[in-house]
Scaffold this active site. Structure first.
Site, PDB file in Angstrom:
ATOM      1  N   GLY A  89     -16.114 -75.910 -34.557  1.00 19.69           N
ATOM      2  CA  GLY A  89     -17.408 -76.679 -33.049  1.00 19.69           C
ATOM      3  C   GLY A  89     -16.394 -76.429 -32.480  1.00 19.69           C
ATOM      4  O   GLY A  89     -17.474 -76.276 -30.964  1.00 19.69           O
ATOM      5  N   GLU A  90     -15.249 -75.688 -31.553  1.00 19.81           N
ATOM      6  CA  GLU A  90     -15.546 -75.263 -30.745  1.00 19.81           C
ATOM      7  C   GLU A  90     -16.197 -74.054 -30.256  1.00 19.81           C
ATOM      8  O   GLU A  90     -17.005 -73.953 -29.795  1.00 19.81           O
ATOM      9  CB  GLU A  90     -13.255 -74.827 -30.006  1.00 19.81           C
ATOM     10  CG  GLU A  90     -12.894 -75.466 -30.282  1.00 19.81           C
ATOM     11  CD  GLU A  90     -12.592 -76.499 -31.189  1.00 19.81           C
ATOM     12  OE1 GLU A  90     -12.383 -78.000 -30.889  1.00 19.81           O
ATOM     13  OE2 GLU A  90     -12.482 -76.361 -32.297  1.00 19.81           O
ATOM     14  N   TYR A  91     -16.231 -73.503 -31.299  1.00 22.34           N
ATOM     15  CA  TYR A  91     -17.102 -72.134 -31.569  1.00 22.34           C
ATOM     16  C   TYR A  91     -18.508 -72.698 -31.146  1.00 22.34           C
ATOM     17  O   TYR A  91     -19.681 -72.005 -30.618  1.00 22.34           O
ATOM     18  CB  TYR A  91     -17.389 -71.173 -32.901  1.00 22.34           C
ATOM     19  CG  TYR A  91     -18.325 -70.159 -33.093  1.00 22.34           C
ATOM     20  CD1 TYR A  91     -18.358 -69.071 -32.921  1.00 22.34           C
ATOM     21  CD2 TYR A  91     -19.724 -70.668 -33.573  1.00 22.34           C
ATOM     22  CE1 TYR A  91     -19.499 -68.068 -32.790  1.00 22.34           C
ATOM     23  CE2 TYR A  91     -20.404 -69.708 -34.195  1.00 22.34           C
ATOM     24  CZ  TYR A  91     -20.394 -68.220 -33.512  1.00 22.34           C
ATOM     25  OH  TYR A  91     -21.585 -67.398 -33.387  1.00 22.34           O
ATOM     26  N   GLY A 129     -18.880 -73.033 -27.238  1.00 23.09           N
ATOM     27  CA  GLY A 129     -18.803 -71.537 -26.917  1.00 23.09           C
ATOM     28  C   GLY A 129     -19.968 -70.896 -27.074  1.00 23.09           C
ATOM     29  O   GLY A 129     -20.755 -70.352 -26.111  1.00 23.09           O
TER      30      GLY A 129
END
EC number: 2.4.99.12
Length: 411
Positions: A59-61, A64
């Site tokens: 999710g953070e990938y 970003g």
């Protein structure tokens, strides 16, 4: 760095090694971290110019990615190291085209930090959202390395803002700038004396907006859907699947198509869904040997295509908030102008409440409320259209975080 924090990291490492033989996911992480330094030695040499991007998980990938892509395009002569802590991020994106080397993040010990930074020596480090490693960041700061945190979202209950959170609080001050998702997070940072923060918004809005510029055509979905109304249930968990299956079996009009993309695609779970449904179904893995056009339910037993599938939705259900697993990405269907149904456990997801307030998202808590709202959206085309438009406008209104971050970096 605090004795309690370092002790907790030591105990975490011990615990992961003890549990790894009994848990596949933990084992992948333990084995992957054991290979990190060898991978870095193989792909990096003294004198390489390096950027380092770190994400907790998938999710953070995705959050970003718009920034990563822009930096990749600008710093063409640099090598990019992408690190993950979670196997669910690493395993899916270990061949990411935005990076030259993808590795597991070593546990946050003083020795690991020194060894990692000796090899990587990044000119710029970008952390996403919340996965903050005090020993790594402190070591980076000592080397005068640049580090920014993007799409940060803070809550008053977090350790950074408690008397016992000194180590984590100090880690925040190693970032030369923090870009927050909202004003509340900036105010919390200011309450502990951190002044170098900008409210840029959430980069996920930029990420999902880019989906509209891509080719989202999927021939097999067109064959399945034909010209009929289609409900797409994405990232579903058993609690939500039970509601959906009951509705399909007992109340769904026969001319409505349903696509179910479970979060868990293990064979036993897929088999349970298929066997519980009392209508004609087809699996993605069997799409070439079944008659898709005659099926009422298409079960997606693969990963990586959900964002495209949402482009075919007339109504979406997003899983995770019926139970306590955490609401999955609601912005992905919203960008396609689709009304969205979610569970009631969404307090930690401000975008969900904002879309509910805007009239584009609907929260349910049981079978009755699920049936009522879904049936209403199926029958009321005007309500469906207006709710979908509200969601698309919400996405458009909140774009722009990436521009602010790149402007700060003078790109």
């Amino acid at each position: 760095m605090g004795f309690i924090y370092n002790t907790s990291i030591y105990l975490a490492n011990l615990g992961l090694n003890i549990l790894s033989p009994f848990n596949t996911k933990i084992k992948r992480g333990v084995n992957g971290r054991a290979c990190t330094f060898d991978l870095l030695k193989q792909h990096l040499k003294t004198g390489d110019k390096v950027l380092w991007f770190h994400c907790a998980s998938l999710g953070e990938y995705e959050q970003g990615l718009p920034v990563f892509k822009a930096l990749r395009a600008h710093y063409k002569q640099h090598k990019i190291v992408l690190s993950f802590f979670s196997p669910s991020g690493y395993e899916i994106r270990k061949n990411s085209p935005i990076a030259d080397i993808v590795v597991y993040m070593p546990l946050d010990t003083v020795s690991n930090a020194k060894r990692f930074l000796d090899l990587v020596n990044p000119e710029l480090t970008v952390f996403v959202k919340y996965d903050i490693w005090p020993n790594f960041l402190k070591a980076l700061k000592k080397r005068q390395g640049r580090a920014i945190l993007i799409s940060a979202a803070f809550r008053k209950s977090q350790s950074y803002f408690k008397w016992y959170g000194k180590s984590l609080k100090q880690a925040l001050f190693t970032f030369e700038h923090i870009f927050t998702q909202n004003e509340r997070s900036k105010i919390l940072l200011e309450s502990i004396g951190y002044k170098k923060a900008t409210v840029s918004g959430d980069t996920r809005f930029d990420r999902v907006s880019s989906q509209l510029t891509q080719n989202n055509n999927l021939d097999f979905i067109e064959t399945f859907k034909q010209d009929k109304l289609c409900v797409v249930a994405g990232s579903t968990w058993p609690e939500g699947e039970a509601l959906l299956i009951n509705y399909i079996n007992k109340k769904a009009p026969k001319d409505i198509k349903f696509i179910i993309a479970p979060h868990n695609i293990k064979p036993n779970q897929i088999k349970h869904i298929q066997e519980t449904l009392r209508v004609k179904t087809c699996l993605f893995s069997e799409k070439d040997i079944c008659t898709l056009s005659q099926a009422q339910v298409f079960i997606i037993d693969t990963i990586g295509i959900l964002s495209k599938i949402y482009s075919y939705a007339d109504i979406a259900y997003v899983g995770g908030a019926i139970g306590h697993t955490g609401l999955h990405n609601t912005l992905e269907p919203a960008v396609f102008g689709v009304p969205i149904i979610i569970g009631s456990n969404h307090k930690k997801f401000p975008e969900a409440q904002e879309m509910i307030d805007n009239g584009g998202m609907f929260s349910i808590s049981d079978q009755l409320s699920f049936d009522t709202i879904l049936h209403d959206l199926i029958k009321n085309s005007n309500k469906r259209t207006q709710a979908g438009d509200n969601n698309l406008n919400y996405i458009k209104k909140n774009k722009g975080a990436v521009i602010q971050i790149l402007d700060y970096l003078r790109i």
